[in-house]
Enzyme design. Structure first.
Site, PDB file in Angstrom:
ATOM      1  N   ASP A 179       1.286  -1.379   0.074  1.00  9.65           N
ATOM      2  CA  ASP A 179      -0.191  -0.072   0.368  1.00  9.65           C
ATOM      3  C   ASP A 179       0.649   1.029  -0.212  1.00  9.65           C
ATOM      4  O   ASP A 179       2.017   0.823   0.264  1.00  9.65           O
ATOM      5  CB  ASP A 179      -0.927   0.067   1.090  1.00  9.65           C
ATOM      6  CG  ASP A 179      -2.382   0.488   0.904  1.00  9.65           C
ATOM      7  OD1 ASP A 179      -2.375   2.452   0.560  1.00  9.65           O
ATOM      8  OD2 ASP A 179      -3.528   0.114   0.935  1.00  9.65           O
ATOM      9  N   HIS A 250      -2.826   2.954  -4.676  1.00 10.83           N
ATOM     10  CA  HIS A 250      -2.245   2.585  -3.446  1.00 10.83           C
ATOM     11  C   HIS A 250      -0.694   2.290  -3.664  1.00 10.83           C
ATOM     12  O   HIS A 250      -0.737   0.891  -3.450  1.00 10.83           O
ATOM     13  CB  HIS A 250      -3.370   1.498  -3.158  1.00 10.83           C
ATOM     14  CG  HIS A 250      -4.554   1.786  -2.069  1.00 10.83           C
ATOM     15  ND1 HIS A 250      -4.972   2.016  -0.388  1.00 10.83           N
ATOM     16  CD2 HIS A 250      -5.974   1.803  -2.476  1.00 10.83           C
ATOM     17  CE1 HIS A 250      -5.796   2.703  -0.801  1.00 10.83           C
ATOM     18  NE2 HIS A 250      -6.590   2.428  -1.733  1.00 10.83           N
ATOM     19  N   GLU A 317     -10.205   2.699  -5.625  1.00 10.36           N
ATOM     20  CA  GLU A 317      -9.097   3.846  -5.469  1.00 10.36           C
ATOM     21  C   GLU A 317      -8.557   4.618  -5.676  1.00 10.36           C
ATOM     22  O   GLU A 317      -7.088   4.567  -5.578  1.00 10.36           O
ATOM     23  CB  GLU A 317      -9.476   3.937  -3.716  1.00 10.36           C
ATOM     24  CG  GLU A 317     -10.303   3.779  -2.447  1.00 10.36           C
ATOM     25  CD  GLU A 317     -10.135   3.891  -0.933  1.00 10.36           C
ATOM     26  OE1 GLU A 317     -11.313   3.874  -0.629  1.00 10.36           O
ATOM     27  OE2 GLU A 317      -9.226   2.478  -1.234  1.00 10.36           O
TER      28      GLU A 317
HETATM   29  C1  ACM Z   1     -11.045  -0.947   0.655  1.00  8.03           C
HETATM   30  O1  ACM Z   1     -11.525  -0.944   0.994  1.00  8.03           O
HETATM   31  N1  ACM Z   1     -10.222   0.572  -0.358  1.00  8.03           N
HETATM   32  C2  ACM Z   1     -10.970  -1.898  -0.918  1.00  8.03           C
END
Ligand code: ACM
Length: 548
Positions: A179, A250, A317
């Site tokens: 991440d 991420h 995201e």
């Molecule tokens: C997530 O909670 N962004 C998969």
């Protein structure tokens, strides 16, 4: 009335009622294919009870382990039957996995002390009631996500969590390995991923709006041998470890290690470091040939380590601002005949979908992987969706013929607070109590029976932005993970409402098991003083959507 969690399909007394006594003479007769379960019983239950449980078959006083095709036909490969009558104690599994889940039930039948690592009362007698238990899971995917990127969980903690999963008959550990805030797996070809990407200089304490920082460096990663050990330890417990390498968002830790992975024509990526705070990060991967080749090389090493048929590539995201501003990303969009940045993301994901499918693996991604697809731009049939932004992504995926793992954040994100009180540590998200999680139903009523068959199961997700230690993870996970385990293992009772009062009664015994296991759960009455985090800002969301 039994006290088992998750509740089995059927438990019946065998008359005359009484107890089967285990002692130093009790042997284990292990049939073909049961050797691993025999070893687990000897090392785990044997350690707790002090019983030698020697191998042998030459006595009435014995536990007989069998893999039985008839049980597989009746109850499936993960099904099992335990028969405790006046004679030997017989445990039959539809496969070694079914037999292993039976061994978990057997340990619960022995009582809470069977969950310790050494006998606390060496002279006590060990007994189990005379019963027959027949059991099988409702879902094949009974998962937990552990976010080891935001806060690293050292290897010992992961092994401990595998034991906790096994005790609850959960069989998938989704390891969120990368991440913005850290890269946690050794990749030999790209050593800077861990040299640079595995630690950060400091860490935001609490929600990102909090003014507090922990000024200590934070980090850690698993070597390849650590991963091999984790995977093998999981396999002995019939748990599949699904690795997640999150792209194209991420990814700031990877970009900090290898700045050429970022959008170098938009920002100075050499100035980025591993992120020290939380939220959705604008610094995403550049959609270049170099990035694709880099991640193919990373995934090649990941496939060598993880035998899982499923490999998670994230996809959630991914802000599009840098791609909008990047001449290189725009040139790629035009060259591929794509309409916009959403289609560019889909193109990126589909590249790895095909790459994985070509190597006999199945892509799993967050529900964003359904977005931005052009007509004809379909995912491979095996591609599977983790439905996190509610049920809608999962419903769309199942209708399109894709498999789904249900993990809606409104229901089973266990980083969310479990009570409304002011004492909940770093309260974020919705209030989801033990009872709320117990009432979670993975299959939405909108699906036809055929579509519902695409729901492989469900997953409880443990994101760790505000869970900096194993104790904090325990607190958020338990007791709710016990309720979750029952939602994915135990059949839905006709006419459809689960009996929470009975679950709460059985939790009385289960808290004693968790005590014996050393789990730092949230007590029913609220956090103990040392479980609170006074003064650390959270972000509670009021008005949680109703549980359907
Ligand atoms: C997530 O909670 N962004 C998969």
């Amino acid at each position: 009335m039994h006290e088992l969690i998750p509740s089995p399909r059927r438990v019946a007394d065998i008359p005359p009622s009484g107890l089967y006594v285990l002692d130093d003479e009790t042997l284990i007769e292990a049939g073909p294919g049961t050797e691993g379960v025999a070893r687990w019983l000897r090392t785990t239950v044997g350690a707790a009870t002090g019983l030698p449980l020697e191998p042998g078959g030459d006595s009435d006083n014995r536990i007989v382990l069998t893999v039985d095709p008839a049980v597989e036909r009746q109850l499936g490969p993960e099904g099992y039957r335990i028969v405790v009558d006046g004679y030997a104690l017989r445990i039959d599994g539809g496969s070694a996995a079914g037999l292993f889940w039976a061994a978990q039930t057997f340990r619960q039948m022995l009582g809470p002390e069977a969950f310790r690592r050494a006998p606390v009362n060496p002279r006590r007698e060990w007994t189990v009631p005379r019963v027959v238990v027949e059991d099988a899971p409702r879902f094949a995917w009974r998962g937990v996500l552990l976010d080891v990127a935001r806060h690293f969980m050292p290897k010992d903690g992961v092994l401990r969590y595998l034991d906790l999963l096994a005790a609850h008959k959960l069989n998938v550990l989704h390891l969120h390995l990368t991440d913005d805030q850290g890269w946690r797996v050794e990749i030999e070809r790209y050593p800077r991923l861990t040299e640079v990407g595995a630690w950060r200089a400091r860490t935001k304490v609490g929600h990102r709006a909090s003014p507090l920082w922990d000024e200590r460096p934070h980090g850690g990663y698993y070597t390849k041998d650590d991963i091999r050990e984790i995977v093998a330890y999981a396999a002995e417990r019939h748990i599949t470890v699904v690795p997640e390498i999150d792209v194209p968002g991420h990814s700031q830790a990877a970009i900090a290690a290898y700045p050429e992975l970022g959008n170098t024509d938009v920002i100075d990526t050499t100035a980025l470091s591993v992120w020290d705070t939380w939220g959705v990060n604008p610094n995403v991967l550049a959609p270049t040939d170099n990035t694709l080749a880099f991640y193919e090389n990373v995934l090649a090493e990941v496939l060598e380590l993880f035998p899982s048929p499923f490999v998670h590539i994230g996809g959630d995201e991914c802000p599009k601002e840098q791609w909008k501003a990047s001449p290189a990303a725009q040139a790629r969009t035009a060259a591929e005949g794509l309409a916009d940045e959403d289609e560019l993301q889909s193109w990126f994901i589909r590249h790895f979908d095909r790459w994985l499918a070509g190597r006999g693996r199945r892509l799993v991604g967050w529900d964003e992987i359904l977005e931005g697809r052009r007509p004809g731009g379909s995912l491979s049939p095996g591609a599977t969706v983790s439905s996190w932004r509610g049920f809608a992504g999962g419903i769309a995926a199942a209708r399109a013929g894709h498999d789904v793992v249900m993990c809606p954040e409104q229901q089973v994100y266990l980083d969310h607070r479990q009570a409304a009180g002011p004492d909940e540590p770093v309260p974020i998200g919705y209030v989801r109590t033990l009872e709320d999680v117990y009432r979670f139903e993975p299959v939405p009523p909108e699906l036809t029976q055929e579509q519902a068959a695409h729901v492989l199961g469900a997953q409880a997700n443990l994101w760790t932005e505000v869970m900096e230690t194993q104790q904090r993870v325990d607190y958020q996970a338990f007791p709710r993970l016990a309720a979750f385990a029952e939602t994915v293992w135990s059949a839905l009772p006709a006419p459809g409402r689960r009996d929470y009062a009975d679950f709460a009664r059985r939790m009385g015994a289960h808290y004693r098991r968790l005590d014996a296991l050393g789990v730092d759960y949230r007590p029913p009455g609220g956090p103990r003083p040392w479980q609170r985090r006074p003064g650390v800002l959270g972000r509670p969301i009021e008005g949680a959507p109703p549980i359907v």
